[in-house]
Motif scaffolding. Structure first.
Motif, PDB file in Angstrom:
ATOM      1  N   UNK A 114      -2.697   0.069 -14.453  1.00 10.93           N
ATOM      2  CA  UNK A 114      -1.710  -0.871 -13.715  1.00 10.93           C
ATOM      3  C   UNK A 114      -2.449  -1.923 -12.865  1.00 10.93           C
ATOM      4  N   UNK A 115      -3.746  -2.026 -13.234  1.00 15.89           N
ATOM      5  CA  UNK A 115      -4.356  -3.296 -12.530  1.00 15.89           C
ATOM      6  C   UNK A 115      -4.531  -3.079 -10.425  1.00 15.89           C
ATOM      7  N   UNK A 116      -3.763  -1.685 -10.052  1.00 12.91           N
ATOM      8  CA  UNK A 116      -3.999  -0.879  -9.179  1.00 12.91           C
ATOM      9  C   UNK A 116      -5.829  -0.712  -8.190  1.00 12.91           C
ATOM     10  N   UNK A 117      -5.837  -0.811  -6.789  1.00 18.20           N
ATOM     11  CA  UNK A 117      -7.196   0.014  -6.461  1.00 18.20           C
ATOM     12  C   UNK A 117      -6.662   1.647  -6.084  1.00 18.20           C
ATOM     13  N   UNK A 118      -7.428   2.147  -6.341  1.00 18.56           N
ATOM     14  CA  UNK A 118      -7.790   3.392  -5.689  1.00 18.56           C
ATOM     15  C   UNK A 118      -8.057   3.986  -4.746  1.00 18.56           C
TER      16      UNK A 118
ATOM     17  N   UNK B  87       0.087  -2.908  -4.510  1.00 17.02           N
ATOM     18  CA  UNK B  87      -1.444  -3.041  -4.974  1.00 17.02           C
ATOM     19  C   UNK B  87      -2.258  -2.070  -4.719  1.00 17.02           C
ATOM     20  N   UNK B  88      -2.088  -1.179  -4.081  1.00 11.69           N
ATOM     21  CA  UNK B  88      -3.379   0.149  -3.437  1.00 11.69           C
ATOM     22  C   UNK B  88      -2.317   1.423  -3.446  1.00 11.69           C
ATOM     23  N   UNK B  89      -3.437   2.000  -4.024  1.00 19.46           N
ATOM     24  CA  UNK B  89      -2.303   3.321  -3.899  1.00 19.46           C
ATOM     25  C   UNK B  89      -3.919   4.293  -3.356  1.00 19.46           C
ATOM     26  N   UNK B  90      -3.766   5.402  -2.425  1.00 18.22           N
ATOM     27  CA  UNK B  90      -4.127   6.371  -1.829  1.00 18.22           C
ATOM     28  C   UNK B  90      -3.379   7.652  -2.491  1.00 18.22           C
ATOM     29  N   UNK B  91      -4.285   8.695  -3.066  1.00 17.54           N
ATOM     30  CA  UNK B  91      -3.268   9.098  -3.495  1.00 17.54           C
ATOM     31  C   UNK B  91      -4.471  10.803  -3.135  1.00 17.54           C
TER      32      UNK B  91
ATOM     33  N   UNK C 262       1.137  -0.719  -0.421  1.00 14.09           N
ATOM     34  CA  UNK C 262       0.141   0.173  -0.277  1.00 14.09           C
ATOM     35  C   UNK C 262       1.026   1.134  -0.378  1.00 14.09           C
ATOM     36  N   UNK C 263       0.441   2.069  -1.077  1.00 13.70           N
ATOM     37  CA  UNK C 263       1.041   3.435  -1.180  1.00 13.70           C
ATOM     38  C   UNK C 263       0.427   4.190  -0.857  1.00 13.70           C
ATOM     39  N   UNK C 264       0.491   5.190   0.108  1.00 14.22           N
ATOM     40  CA  UNK C 264       0.128   6.898   0.796  1.00 14.22           C
ATOM     41  C   UNK C 264       0.990   7.414  -0.657  1.00 14.22           C
TER      42      UNK C 264
END
Length: 367
Positions: free
Chosen positions: A113-117, A88-92, A42-44
């Protein structure tokens, strides 16, 4: 009836895609747990520094900082590198991400790119930019209480603007939560916020201040005492028991109540944790990281003025992440959102079930 039957395969396909996107993270968490490996699942990502508000308690002081925001090419490079590391997961968000003119392009690139946003916004620009965000998996919109108290915290006129944002999000059937930062003003409106969430059928989320307030006296008046904070957690537990749709998880609320120190001490390093303390293990810096708008990568946003971070623009995401793994010594805190995430990232079965229910409800509500 015929029209419904014609559209049914499309609806089922959309639901399948949405459920698949939501199931991917739990599957990856279990893999990491079984294999005993760490990666930034997970990336913020703070895409920009600009903000159109000047909230009194802002963790990033975004309305005052003056730095160069990520370009689209820089963002694509960061996203590509994160994907290569297993994200697999981005919070933007920003600042305020909707101030950018390329928000839709960012979302499209992440989804491609298949990410949960998940997108975090103060909501001010959401009505006019709603078409840019309709493909996100979830939204987080900020509201601190009744008009008087919200506008004291976040600026005059923001309550009406945010209510318009909530209205358009509901009309578009987007999955969203409403987030409130707990201050002396907003604790007066906890029940009001929960009542509104129940009436309008969304989840209400809460957080405690991540940073000390400024030296200005009018801002100091927002801070909670130790007793006020713990009592508010007890109040939230009572409201959850009554069935109000509060996103914050029970163990997270109890973690604040049972915190072994005065709440002025919000974080603990490994050697500071009492032997008999029953605290939530932190997985920030292990399975989740924060990349600030200036490019510096931190274990957690609350450490953005204390951790000796590396800049992904200079060294790349892999080296910045390895540096976090090797040097981060923060092991526990009482922050609400962080501990909700740590329970999930740590493989808590109760949290998995709780989140599975919330996510499934969101998918079928949208379709």
């Amino acid at each position: 009836m015929l029209r419904y039957l014609v559209n049914l395969p499309k609806k089922m396909s959309n639901r399948y895609k949405q459920l698949k996107a939501r199931l991917r993270l739990p599957c990856e968490i279990l893999k990491c747990k079984i294999l005993n490996v760490y990666k930034p699942l997970v990336v913020l990502l703070y895409t920009n520094d600009q903000c159109n508000l000047a909230c009194k308690y802002c963790v990033g002081n975004w309305s005052a900082r003056k730095i160069n925001d990520f370009t689209m090419d820089e963002l694509k490079k960061v996203i590509d590198e994160c994907k290569g590391l297993g994200t697999v997961h981005f919070t933007i968000h920003g600042g305020e991400i909707l101030l950018r003119n390329d928000t839709k392009e960012i979302i499209d690139y992440l989804k491609g790119n298949g990410m949960y946003v998940n997108l975090v916004t103060n909501g001010i620009l959401l009505p006019e930019k709603i078409d840019d965000v309709v493909d996100v998996d979830s939204l987080c919109i900020s509201l601190d209480g009744r008009e008087e108290n919200n506008d004291y915290n976040r600026g005059k006129g923001t309550y009406k603007a945010v209510m318009a944002a909530i209205k358009i999000a509901r009309e578009k059937k987007l999955k969203f939560v409403v987030h409130a930062t707990l201050t002396k003003r907003s604790i007066e409106d906890v029940e009001y916020l929960c009542e509104q969430a129940k009436e309008m059928n969304y989840y209400q989320q809460f957080s405690l201040l991540l940073k000390p307030l400024t030296a200005r006296q009018e801002d100091q008046d927002l801070g909670l005492t130790d007793e006020e904070a713990r009592d508010t957690m007890r109040k939230l537990i009572e409201l959850k028991d009554k069935g109000y749709p509060i996103f914050t998880f029970y163990p997270t609320l109890r973690n604040v109540i049972n915190w072994p120190f005065n709440l002025s001490k919000s974080r603990l390093n490994r050697d500071e944790i009492p032997a008999n303390a029953d605290l939530i293990n932190c997985y920030y810096g292990k399975l989740k990281i924060s990349i600030d708008a200036d490019g510096f990568a931190y274990p957690c946003s609350s450490l953005n003025n204390s951790f000796d971070a590396l800049n992904v623009k200079e060294v790349g995401v892999r080296k910045a992440f390895d540096h976090i793994i090797k040097t981060n010594n923060c092991e526990a805190c009482y922050y609400l959102t962080q501990n909700d995430w740590s329970l999930l990232l740590g493989g808590s079965m109760n949290q998995f079930i709780n989140q599975a229910y919330i996510q499934a409800k969101g998918v079928f509500k949208r379709s």
